[in-house]
Design a protein around this motif. Structure first.
Motif, PDB file in Angstrom:
ATOM      1  N   GLU A 109       0.925  -0.938  -0.288  1.00 30.32           N
ATOM      2  CA  GLU A 109       0.629   0.094  -0.080  1.00 30.32           C
ATOM      3  C   GLU A 109       0.744   0.909  -0.109  1.00 30.32           C
ATOM      4  O   GLU A 109       0.992   2.118  -0.502  1.00 30.32           O
ATOM      5  N   ARG A 110       1.781   1.439   0.342  1.00 27.40           N
ATOM      6  CA  ARG A 110       2.972   2.684   0.678  1.00 27.40           C
ATOM      7  C   ARG A 110       4.202   2.094   0.501  1.00 27.40           C
ATOM      8  O   ARG A 110       4.839   1.555   1.473  1.00 27.40           O
ATOM      9  N   CYS A 111       4.554   2.642  -0.394  1.00 27.18           N
ATOM     10  CA  CYS A 111       6.353   1.421  -1.026  1.00 27.18           C
ATOM     11  C   CYS A 111       6.768   2.860  -2.289  1.00 27.18           C
ATOM     12  O   CYS A 111       5.939   3.686  -2.465  1.00 27.18           O
ATOM     13  N   VAL A 112       8.171   3.010  -1.836  1.00 32.64           N
ATOM     14  CA  VAL A 112       9.076   3.383  -3.299  1.00 32.64           C
ATOM     15  C   VAL A 112       9.928   2.083  -4.009  1.00 32.64           C
ATOM     16  O   VAL A 112      10.338   1.972  -3.305  1.00 32.64           O
ATOM     17  N   VAL A 113       9.560   2.165  -4.563  1.00 31.44           N
ATOM     18  CA  VAL A 113      10.603   0.936  -5.905  1.00 31.44           C
ATOM     19  C   VAL A 113      11.012   1.622  -6.643  1.00 31.44           C
ATOM     20  O   VAL A 113      10.685   2.459  -7.873  1.00 31.44           O
ATOM     21  N   ASP A 114      12.232   0.880  -7.299  1.00 32.86           N
ATOM     22  CA  ASP A 114      13.610   1.687  -8.623  1.00 32.86           C
ATOM     23  C   ASP A 114      13.276   0.225  -8.783  1.00 32.86           C
ATOM     24  O   ASP A 114      13.107  -0.756  -8.753  1.00 32.86           O
ATOM     25  N   GLY A 115      13.078   0.808  -9.907  1.00 33.92           N
ATOM     26  CA  GLY A 115      13.338  -0.309 -11.392  1.00 33.92           C
ATOM     27  C   GLY A 115      13.337  -0.319 -13.011  1.00 33.92           C
ATOM     28  O   GLY A 115      13.355   1.080 -12.724  1.00 33.92           O
ATOM     29  N   GLU A 116      12.866  -1.091 -14.000  1.00 32.43           N
ATOM     30  CA  GLU A 116      12.168  -0.630 -15.243  1.00 32.43           C
ATOM     31  C   GLU A 116      11.126  -0.783 -15.400  1.00 32.43           C
ATOM     32  O   GLU A 116      10.891  -2.231 -15.521  1.00 32.43           O
ATOM     33  N   ILE A 117      10.786  -0.351 -17.003  1.00 36.45           N
ATOM     34  CA  ILE A 117      10.036  -0.371 -17.705  1.00 36.45           C
ATOM     35  C   ILE A 117      10.788  -1.388 -18.363  1.00 36.45           C
ATOM     36  O   ILE A 117      11.198  -0.779 -19.934  1.00 36.45           O
ATOM     37  N   VAL A 118      10.324  -2.579 -18.726  1.00 32.25           N
ATOM     38  CA  VAL A 118      11.332  -2.520 -20.451  1.00 32.25           C
ATOM     39  C   VAL A 118       9.216  -3.493 -20.875  1.00 32.25           C
ATOM     40  O   VAL A 118       8.395  -3.782 -20.668  1.00 32.25           O
TER      41      VAL A 118
END
Length: 357
Positions: free
Chosen positions: A73-82
């Protein structure tokens, strides 16, 4: 939106190295070829932020709903759109998603739905995790990301440099951009504290034009071409990153090739039209140009340049190449696509397994 880590976030960066580094505490991940994206979720609010502070939310509506079903519900996530296809990652098609028309975005979201790969966790609930070591952030990420759904993945990770080297070679054909090496340190925004190992090789290309540097006092980039099997010269990219002195020297070196350059030039129609709709050409505005001057000066296509490049996508160099040297011993007609190293595609399922619907 009220999170412990608020947008915008400038993602942690990496320094380029030529081989997989080995050191105590390093872990390795595949380097993805897509759009870097930091996801901010606070209940029903979800934003997709890019590395240059430009929001990506409107361009990927299918990911907004998908990530709401997957993330806490509450988060900050680093990643990649592919964009995953049967042949690997397709960056060229992914670029088409950045379209100004909402109707076009919706159509592409249905036809070419994007995927998200998570590789770091910056906040969870009320907790700011950026001060924690990567090992803590990764363990929490593995607990909260539900990778059982299709198109959401937790990036693979290993502490074995031999496995990382295997990924580096085996999965290049599937569109992976190399390997990342991460130390067990806090998350430092906009700091190059990681390492990236990227593929690099050379090719001999025809020099068919150039662009002036933005300061107007030297050559900014060389326009490169390769011949196909039918003898057509295609624009494949540019070579740049010259020193100020080299930019000035290139003006003098290239001057003889500017004389009557358009007479019989294979890109003459492009030079006259200066319109991107004429085909693959070295000028014209695009959604990536942001108003930059992309006009170019034709050169008689008589010189050959050896350049360093990383990999080829859609018949063009994926990133800017670097000039190694000019090759007076080579003839332009010898600069063909046949010289490029072709890497056999590797199935994504080899790395991920078959995603569940």
């Amino acid at each position: 939106m009220d999170l412990p880590v608020m947008p915008p976030v400038k993602p942690m960066l990496a320094r380029a190295v030529h081989e997989v580094p080995v050191a105590e505490g390093l872990v390795y991940e595949p380097k993805w070829d897509g759009f870097r994206c930091v996801v901010f979720r606070d209940g029903d609010e979800l934003e997709l932020g890019s590395r240059n502070d430009r929001p990506l939310t409107r361009y990927f509506p299918e990911l907004v709903e998908l990530l709401k079903a997957v993330l806490p519900e509450r988060c900050v996530v680093d990643g990649e759109i592919v964009l995953v296809t049967g042949a690997g990652l397709d960056f060229d098609t992914l670029q088409l998603r950045l379209h100004p028309a909402a109707s076009r975005v919706r159509k592409l979201a249905e036809e070419t739905p994007a995927s998200f790969v998570a590789f770091d966790l910056l906040a969870l609930g009320e907790r700011d995790l950026t001060g924690e070591p990567f090992s803590v952030r990764r363990a929490l990420l593995a607990d909260v990301v539900d990778g059982e759904l299709a198109r959401v993945h937790l990036t693979p990770i290993t502490d074995d440099p031999a496995v990382a080297r295997d990924w580096f070679t085996r999965f290049e054909g599937a569109g992976f951009d190399g390997v990342m090496a991460k130390p067990d340190v806090p998350y430092e925004q906009d700091k190059r504290v990681m390492w990236k190992v990227k593929h690099e090789r050379t090719a001999d290309c025809v020099v068919a034009g150039f662009r002036w540097h933005k300061d107007g006092f030297g050559v900014g980039s060389l326009l490169l071409g390769l011949y196909d099997g039918e003898g057509v010269l295609h624009h494949v990219g540019v070579a740049s990153s010259f020193t100020a002195a080299r930019r000035r020297d290139l003006v003098e070196e290239l001057e003889p090739l500017r004389h009557n350059a358009l007479d019989g030039h294979p890109w003459r129609s492009w030079a006259e039209a200066q319109s991107q709709e004429q085909g693959r050409m070295p000028g014209g505005q695009s959604r990536w140009s942001a108003g930059k001057d992309l006009s170019w000066e034709p050169l008689r296509p008589e010189w050959v340049a050896e350049v360093r490049y990383e990999h080829v996508s859609g018949g063009r160099f994926r990133h800017m190449s670097r000039l190694t040297r000019f090759r007076p011993d080579r003839t332009p007609d010898s600069c063909t696509y046949a010289q490029l190293e072709v890497v056999a595609p590797a199935e994504l399922a080899t790395l991920f397994g078959t995603p569940k619907a």
